[in-house]
Design a protein around this motif. Structure first.
Motif, short mmCIF file in Angstrom:
data_model
loop_
_atom_site.label_atom_id
_atom_site.label_comp_id
_atom_site.label_asym_id
_atom_site.label_seq_id
_atom_site.Cartn_x
_atom_site.Cartn_y
_atom_site.Cartn_z
N SER A 95 67.83 54.75 27.04
CA SER A 95 68.28 53.61 27.86
C SER A 95 67.15 52.59 28.01
CB SER A 95 68.73 54.09 29.23
OG SER A 95 69.82 54.98 29.12
N HIS A 98 70.94 51.51 38.66
CA HIS A 98 71.59 51.60 37.35
C HIS A 98 71.16 52.86 36.62
CE1 HIS A 98 72.58 49.58 33.24
NE2 HIS A 98 73.56 50.33 33.66
N ALA A 99 69.86 53.17 36.68
CA ALA A 99 69.34 54.33 35.96
C ALA A 99 69.83 55.64 36.57
CB ALA A 99 67.82 54.29 35.95
N VAL A 107 74.27 54.98 38.03
CA VAL A 107 75.28 54.59 37.04
C VAL A 107 75.16 55.43 35.77
CG1 VAL A 107 76.21 52.69 35.66
CG2 VAL A 107 75.36 52.25 37.98
N LEU A 108 73.95 55.46 35.20
CA LEU A 108 73.74 56.21 33.95
C LEU A 108 73.45 57.68 34.19
CD1 LEU A 108 71.65 53.61 31.90
CD2 LEU A 108 74.12 54.01 31.86
N ARG A 109 73.19 58.06 35.44
CA ARG A 109 72.95 59.46 35.81
C ARG A 109 71.73 60.03 35.08
NH1 ARG A 109 76.25 60.77 40.19
NH2 ARG A 109 78.33 59.92 39.89
N LEU A 110 70.69 59.22 34.90
CA LEU A 110 69.48 59.74 34.31
C LEU A 110 68.81 60.69 35.30
CD1 LEU A 110 67.90 56.61 32.56
CD2 LEU A 110 69.48 58.31 31.63
N ASP A 149 63.54 61.96 32.54
CA ASP A 149 64.21 61.42 31.35
C ASP A 149 63.44 60.22 30.79
OD1 ASP A 149 66.21 63.26 31.30
OD2 ASP A 149 67.78 61.95 32.08
N LEU A 189 62.91 56.48 29.13
CA LEU A 189 63.53 55.16 29.19
C LEU A 189 62.56 54.15 28.61
CD1 LEU A 189 63.20 53.54 32.67
CD2 LEU A 189 62.51 55.89 32.36
N SER A 234 71.57 41.67 30.06
CA SER A 234 72.27 42.91 29.70
C SER A 234 72.45 43.03 28.19
CB SER A 234 73.64 42.97 30.39
OG SER A 234 73.49 42.99 31.80
N GLU A 270 69.23 44.23 26.78
CA GLU A 270 69.06 45.67 27.03
C GLU A 270 69.82 46.47 25.99
OE1 GLU A 270 68.43 45.78 31.90
OE2 GLU A 270 70.44 45.98 31.06
N GLN A 271 71.03 46.03 25.66
CA GLN A 271 71.88 46.77 24.73
C GLN A 271 71.40 46.63 23.28
OE1 GLN A 271 74.25 45.29 22.35
NE2 GLN A 271 74.56 47.35 21.58
#
Length: 242
Positions: free
Chosen positions: A3, A26-27, A30-33, A37, A39, A135, A138-139
């Motif tokens: 991510s 968000h980390a 939302v992303l459930r890191l 983990d 990044l 965004s 980021e993607q």
């Protein structure tokens, strides 16, 4: 895929930093890191830092591990000058244009633009589109965030002498010159896309008078949310990094 998150201030290359609330949410939420983990953080200045997430109660930190500057920006500096479109079309256009490698997006108020923006409402929409650009970076892996300009009338943009690089204006009823031929222009390209109803004859005349070159994209009429992206792809294939 690891991510990636945009960090809103200049990043150090090592050490430990606290993540802003929005990034932490968000980390972790939302992303459930999970704690530990991997990044990647980038600040929009060209580089990125591999990091490790550290969760401490409701706060989140990043342990910075390795700085690098991968080349992901196109050698073609391309600015999309996009007439305002309705609904979520502008979000889509900004998102995909950034993914395709544009260096900037300038929203334009055209005569046939249904969407009308001014004052505080215009600033709120510009801020929203800027976040869409973040965004998309980021993607897509980009480390430089293209700027989304404040919406302005076409006449103001032309009067300010903005059409200084090679400027193409898409006109479906016929182009005056070949599209994207010759050597890559050193000053870059500005690509002008009309609204849902198209440019008016008066607007096309004003663009030509300002030095813009009218071009077409084949015999079919493309929607405003399609035309710009198709033209960007053509220019990236001829002068960029496709």
């Amino acid at each position: 895929m690891i991510s990636r998150f945009h960090f809103p201030q200049p990043l150090p290359h090592e050490g430990e930093i606290e993540l802003p609330e929005a990034v932490a949410h968000h980390a972790a939420r939302v992303l459930r890191l999970a704690d530990g983990d991997p990044l990647v953080l980038f600040d929009g200045l060209g580089g990125e830092v591999e990091a490790r997430l550290l969760l401490r109660g409701r706060a989140a930190f990043a342990e910075l591990c390795r700085y690098r500057e991968p080349r992901r920006e196109s050698p073609l500096r391309l600015v999309l000058v996009q007439a305002l479109a309705t609904g979520d079309k502008m979000d889509w256009i900004v998102q995909k244009a950034v993914e395709l490698g544009v260096a900037g997006v300038q929203p334009i108020q055209a005569e046939r633009s249904v969407l009308r923006l001014a004052g505080e409402r215009a600033e709120k929409r510009r801020a929203h589109w800027q976040q869409v650009a973040v965004s998309a970076c980021e993607q897509s892996g980009r480390n430089r965030v293209p700027e989304v300009g404040m919406p302005m009338p076409l006449a103001n943009w032309l009067a300010a002498g903005q059409a200084q690089a090679l400027c193409y204006v898409l006109a479906p009823d016929g182009g005056e010159a070949a599209f994207g031929t010759g050597p890559r222009p050193a000053a870059g390209v500005q690509l002008m896309i009309g609204p849902e109803g198209g440019w008016t004859a008066h607007e096309l005349a004003a663009c030509r008078a300002a030095g813009c070159i009218a071009v077409g994209l084949g015999p079919r009429v493309l929607r405003t949310e399609t035309a710009g992206l198709a033209a960007i792809a053509v220019l990236q294939a001829r002068w960029g990094d496709f």
